[in-house]
Structure formats: structure tokens, C-alpha cells
Design an enzyme around this catalytic site. Sequence first.
Site, PDB file in Angstrom:
ATOM      1  N   HIS A   1       0.854  -1.190   0.000  1.00 45.32           N
ATOM      2  CA  HIS A   1       0.000   0.000   0.000  1.00 45.32           C
ATOM      3  C   HIS A   1       0.883   1.231   0.000  1.00 45.32           C
ATOM      4  CE1 HIS A   1      -3.434   2.587   0.789  1.00 45.32           C
ATOM      5  NE2 HIS A   1      -2.625   3.262   1.578  1.00 45.32           N
TER       6      HIS A   1
ATOM      7  N   ASP B   1     -15.290   2.758   6.839  1.00 47.67           N
ATOM      8  CA  ASP B   1     -14.203   3.594   6.335  1.00 47.67           C
ATOM      9  C   ASP B   1     -14.664   4.493   5.203  1.00 47.67           C
ATOM     10  OD1 ASP B   1     -11.356   4.395   5.915  1.00 47.67           O
ATOM     11  OD2 ASP B   1     -11.758   3.466   3.985  1.00 47.67           O
TER      12      ASP B   1
ATOM     13  N   ARG C   1     -14.245  12.915   6.621  1.00 48.90           N
ATOM     14  CA  ARG C   1     -12.949  13.509   6.987  1.00 48.90           C
ATOM     15  C   ARG C   1     -12.495  14.470   5.903  1.00 48.90           C
ATOM     16  NH1 ARG C   1      -9.276   8.726   7.437  1.00 48.90           N
ATOM     17  NH2 ARG C   1      -7.660  10.310   7.774  1.00 48.90           N
TER      18      ARG C   1
ATOM     19  N   SER D   1      -7.968   3.879   8.784  1.00 42.43           N
ATOM     20  CA  SER D   1      -8.554   3.839   7.445  1.00 42.43           C
ATOM     21  C   SER D   1      -7.795   2.860   6.554  1.00 42.43           C
ATOM     22  CB  SER D   1      -8.535   5.249   6.841  1.00 42.43           C
ATOM     23  OG  SER D   1      -8.940   5.218   5.498  1.00 42.43           O
TER      24      SER D   1
ATOM     25  N   LYS E   1      -8.942  -1.590   5.703  1.00 36.66           N
ATOM     26  CA  LYS E   1      -9.109  -2.166   4.366  1.00 36.66           C
ATOM     27  C   LYS E   1      -8.089  -3.263   4.093  1.00 36.66           C
ATOM     28  CE  LYS E   1      -9.030   2.011   2.916  1.00 36.66           C
ATOM     29  NZ  LYS E   1      -8.960   3.283   2.203  1.00 36.66           N
TER      30      LYS E   1
END
Lengths: 444, 444
Positions: free
Chosen positions: B82, B161, B168, B183, B187
Site C-alpha cells: 500500500h 471507512d 474527513r 482507514s 481495508k
Amino acid sequence: MRPQNIIAKKRDGKNLNGEEINAFVSGVTDGKWADYQTSALLMAMFVGGLNADEQNALTEAMLNSGEILDFSDIEQPKADKHSTGGVGDKTSLIIAPLVAACGVAVPMISGRGLGHTGGTLDKLESIAGYNVNLSTAEFKEIVKKCGFALAGQTADIAPADKKLYALRDATATVESIPLIVASIMSKKLAENLDALVLDVKTGSGAFMREFDDAKNLAAALCRTGNAFGVKTEAVISDMNQPLGKFVGNALEVFECVKILRNETDAQMLRTLELSIELAARMLVLCGIAETIEDSKSKIQKVLESGAALEKFRQNIECQNGDAKICDAPEILLDKNSVEVVVKAAKSGFVNAIDTLAIGAGVSKIGGGRIKVEDAIDYAVGYQCEKNIGDEVIAGETLGVIFCRNNAQAELIGEKMRDAYKLGDEKPAEKFELIMSAVGQKHSE
Amino acid sequence: MRPQNIIAKKRDGKNLNGEEINAFVSGVTDGKWADYQTSALLMAMFVGGLNADEQNALTEAMLNSGEILDFSDIEQPKADKHSTGGVGDKTSLIIAPLVAACGVAVPMISGRGLGHTGGTLDKLESIAGYNVNLSTAEFKEIVKKCGFALAGQTADIAPADKKLYALRDATATVESIPLIVASIMSKKLAENLDALVLDVKTGSGAFMREFDDAKNLAAALCRTGNAFGVKTEAVISDMNQPLGKFVGNALEVFECVKILRNETDAQMLRTLELSIELAARMLVLCGIAETIEDSKSKIQKVLESGAALEKFRQNIECQNGDAKICDAPEILLDKNSVEVVVKAAKSGFVNAIDTLAIGAGVSKIGGGRIKVEDAIDYAVGYQCEKNIGDEVIAGETLGVIFCRNNAQAELIGEKMRDAYKLGDEKPAEKFELIMSAVGQKHSE
């Protein structure tokens, strides 16, 4: 100006300028700010605080979000009183006629009760026919005609405050001094007053339980009022026990009429005392009296002469209420109500009273609102018989619940009894009714 | 549990327990919390922070708000990468085939671009026919069949999320390490991984501009991943200049295919270098290689043999894309695009590049999104010719804008040129591509 940028600035502990605060308030008013953006900024304001400039800018923007009343055709000075709310706090209904009878115009915009605190509008509506939903034109007309009017906040007065208050209530951002100040003062400044006296309550039944918090709030309110050209003073008064004799809408109006009729009994004395204290300051600030003493003697005169009662009668007629209550206050009492005595479980001295519990108990049986949309039962309430410092004997009456049936009395009876903390010794603290005063001279 | 009580607790700087955090997240998921209540708590969390227990509880609650993928029928170890996002950051499209070719399953759930950062899903959609909208069943099937799948977050994965992120973004509560961690990790943990490598970017084109913030975020991400039983490491990589040669969706896919075809040119080298660095750590964490060196040589082999390109081709076919791009990457380039050169206004050394401005420029002509609902023009973009430290002569090419017409080039040309800060001296700082690494051994 993107909402995110304004929110981020406050979030990071910086001060917002007037332009940013205006953008926020107009965004709230015209709906360009989403509720979730508004509540995010409210939380950032709550945590980070507002300095005096920011607080004034917020107050002014909220004030300017709506109409400012035009009283240019009224010659008398204009004054109002605002209370931060408590249990049994009914002074508005006494102060308005007293002050009006002394030649001051009182355009009093009031609120409704929520939680353990009562609201002046609800109390007035326990008078058959009394109409608190006045248009601006009607409101002004009644002030002109009889010296005072009592009405709810119209959609035209500080609409930003209405939206902000509802959001604050739902997002745990109520108890912030700058936000409270902006909320109160934006409405009061819209009344276009010459003078304003604030009754900031402290103690077990008040919003500000701690004296220091109440004092800070009082100072901030005075600072703001005076900054906007309204002569403003605050009195910090005791809310460690219910004020006066009754808690509950019709019962409180009954107490007020009795007082205006010069039929004040011992248990009602504190209600009268506080009303006179606040009213006296209004007269001095308006230049009607030179000193508080002078002012109090003027007030005593209109009370004793019945002039204040006549003002009240006149107002009730103007607002379509049943003015016969002035002659026969017992009309206000519901004959079908059940009176259940709350008795002391043991002997001792009343050391403390959980005033919030008393207010909450009355709300629970319909005398107030748990939720905004709840209906009110005007007849129910509570009669206080014992005060802090009083000696009681086991089985003696602490108070009387006015309710619809025994089930209601059972529901709250124990809580009402337990609200009285009994000790073997007389309590050291006396809880003076008037705890402190914040004058305009003391404010920055 | 009333939302107000939970909000007030965090507002007052106290720590929330697991029950309170669960109540919040389920309230967000099932709509029992109003958006304005959610945003008030998000702001209180932003300002007050979350401790490790709260952060883990929030991550877990968000993870459990949705489906956790079941890969029990896949034998290979499962890993993902990620990135926190940057400009020209295209490594996913290289890493997934490289790692899959080495025997690791990569169930990669990706995002879309917003603002100056691109998104893997948008890049993939520049391949004709490529489908990123896979059901959970399709997604799993493709991972099984070809070793990796690339898809968007379905409504079933961490739905809390999705709601929280949108709020947000609108309420200036994005840049909070605990909220970012919850967040990202909610995931990623839903992918049921054995290993996770994070590419935390820092510099002028990164979300975390400051190295220390990036390092703190990396540490928090690793701590959380490992706490949930996923072997997690982070690399902090340089985003002080765009990564590699191209910025823009189709252009970036073109660069990836060129690299997978072993046609990497000098300007593409950093893309390959970072991809290998991240992929190598995934293999080590999965136990496919003993050391990073060993891992890198395995990766080099599948790259040189064409095995990684074959994996990519297989995946494109599985996801209904036009796999001919693997043989003729120039298919990706739009013949109707206009190429406009950005020239240096003076001579000097490139001392710094405003990478955010480059990303924003590409977005402005349609290569990215200003608002979530914006459509993307896959063909437009930017080719980087000069890097930090390079010497340029006045009039020399800094880069090339790929656009639709000269008006677009005029719109952003000056900003692209001004993004290059030229100085008389070669800059002292080198901006190594791999700035630091946070290993699972280093995490608490």
C-alpha cells in the site's frame, strides 16, 4: 473560502479573522456549510477556545444573520433580563411587570424548557389562551402598549443561533463559554436594548455547577454586552436548591401571581428577593434610579400599589391569556391533580439538595421535556417545603408532588426524597442567594 | 450509549474504551449516528489523538464493519503493498506481477485519484476494457487463477471507512495519524494477508511532507499491522520529485509495461528501483526468500525471463482488458494528443521540484480529479525529463505536457515550469529514493 480551510485553521489552534467567522455563520445560515462541517468547526472551537475578538466576531455575525428589532418609536429605555436556567426559576414573570411599571420597556424573547430546566414560554402557556408566538410587529406593538412582551424567538431573530444550538446539543459542544456567550448575546442584542442584566446560576441545579465557571461566563457575557454598547451587568445566584416554593409550569405562574398580589409567603421569599435584585439593576442601568437602594424602593412601591400586577394583567390581555388569574390565581391549579407528600426517611439537617434531580423528577412526570418534541403537562410539579439548613424530623414533609396519579408519584418519589442530603450537623455553607455580581465597571 | 456522551469523553481528553469505539463505528455503519455527530467525534479525535489501544480498537471495529475475505482455499502466501500516494507513483502495476510471478498471491484492493495524487484504479482503466469493479467472488477467482487481482473497494469491505473518509475529507480531519492508520489498515486487514509492505511517501508531492511525520505514520502502520498478526514493514520513499518518467494514467501504464518488457530507460529507473525494493520485502516477509538480496535476485529473474510480463498479460485478460498492450505498449498512447515542451527560463541546477504543482497541473487538464465526481482524461499527462541535481541550460526541455490542445498547455505551462526551482549550485541534499525503512522488528 472553503469550509475545510477555516476548520483546519481553528483545528490547528490559530485564531479566525472576522471574514472567516462571517463566512462560517453565513454558510450555516444559507446552508452552504453542511451540518457535519459546522459541527467539526464547533468541536474545534470548543476544544481550542475563542479569544475576545473571535467571540465578538461570532456574536456579531450571528446577530446579523437575522433581524434586529427597531424600537426607535419607543421613548422609554429598553432593558431585559436573561437567566442561564435553573429549577423553579420564574423571575421573568415578576421582573417584567415590576420594571415595566417603573417606566422601562421590556422586549423579552424567551425560551422553552429542556431537561431539568424550565422555560418561560412553557410557564406562560399554562395560562389559558396565552400566546407566545408573536410576529415581530405584534411583539413590538405589545411592548409599546403595555411596557413588556414575552415571546419566543422568531425565525427572523439570529437564525444562525437556532441551527447552531440544535447541532451543539447533538454533538456535545454546548458547555463552551464563547459558544454560550455568542448564542445568548446574539439573541439579546437583537432586542436592541439599552441595558441587560444576566442571572448566571451556579450550583447543583445549574448549567454551571462550579462558581468559578459561572463567574467566567458572567464576565464574558458582560464584556460582550458592553462591547456592543449595551450596559450589561450580571448577578451570580444560587441554584443549590430550587428557587422559591414551586417547580412546575402552572405552579410557578401561581407563585408569581401570589407575589405580584403581595401574598408572598415565607417559601416564596427567595423568588421575590432575586426578582427585586435583578429588576433594581435594570432600573439603575436605564437611569431610572440613581442607586440600587433607590431602585429597590421604587420597585417596592409598584409592587405594593398593585401597579405591577396591573401591568401583568394588561400584558396577559394583550397576549390573549385569561387575565382572571390575577384576581383568582387558584384558577391555575388543576383540581384533578393528585398531591403526594414526600417524607424524610430520617431526622437531621438538610445539608444539600440535588436540585437537578428535583428538576429531572418534575420533567419525568410531564412537567418538562426530555426531548425537544415532548408535550408538557402544565399542572404537574413540586412544592418545596424544606431548604438547605432546615432541620427535619423523620416522617416530616420535605415537599409535595403534584401529579396525575399515584404511579407517577411512585416513579419519582424516592428520587425526590433522596435529593435531600440529611446530616447530623447544620451545614457550614449558607449558600447566599446572591453570590456575586459582575458590574459593567468590573468588565474589561 | 448516547453519541453525545462518547463525543464528550473524547472532547475532554479521555480515552475511549472498546465498547465506546464499537458503538461509534456501528453507529456510523448503520446510520444511527448522524453525520454531524460523527464529524464532531472525528474532530475531537483529531485534536486529542488516540492511544495505541484506541487506534487498534478503531481499526478492528472498522474492519469488522464489513466482510473479511476468505482465502483459505489459496495455498500461496498472500501479500499486498500500500502506498500513501504521490505523483507518478505507479509501482503497484509492476509489483503485483513481479511478486505473483515469484509465487505470492496478491489480492490488491486499490483506490482512485483525488487532487494531485493518482489512483491505481484510474490508471488501470486507461487499458481498454479493463474492469476494476469486481465482486468478491470474481476478485478471489482472479487471484486464484493468475496470482493477483486489482479492484476497487466493494461496499462490503470496511463500509465504515468509506463513510468516515468522505466526512474527513469534507471536515479537515484527514491528516491525523490514528485516523489514517485505521482507514488504511481496516481495508488492508480485510484482505486477510500474511504480509504487508507500506510505501510511505514524504516530500513536496506527498501527503506527509515532513520526514518525521512520515516516519511516525510508518511506525504506527507497522505497529497496527503486526498487532493484528500481519507481518508488516514500511519503506519511507522520496516524493520530492515525481516518481519515474511519466505522470498521467495511460502514460504511467505505458511506463510500467515498458519496464515489465525490460525496456526501462534512464528516466524510468527510479520506478523500477522502488518497485523491486518493495517487492523484495514482500517476498522475505512471505518466506519466499531468506534475505532482501536473495529476494531481489529472484525478482530480477522473473523480470528478465518475461515471467512477470506474462503474469500481467494473464491478469489483463482475466479482468477483460486489452492485453495487446503487453506486446505493443504504444497502443496506450493517444495519437491525437498534443505534446508541448516546457522549457527552462534560465540556466542552473534543479534544486527542488514542487511535485504537488506537477500533479495538480496534470489534474487540471483532466488527468486527475479536483472533485470526486470528475471524469478523467486518460491520455493527458506529463513526461519528466529533469530531476533534482540535474544541470539545465536556458531553453532546455524540463518536461513535456501531453494534452488535448494548446489552450491546456497554456493553462498549466507556466506552473509546470515554475515547479522547477533552479539555483546556481548543485543542491546539497541528494533525496535518496529509499529514505528509511521501518521493519516489523523495530515496531513495538
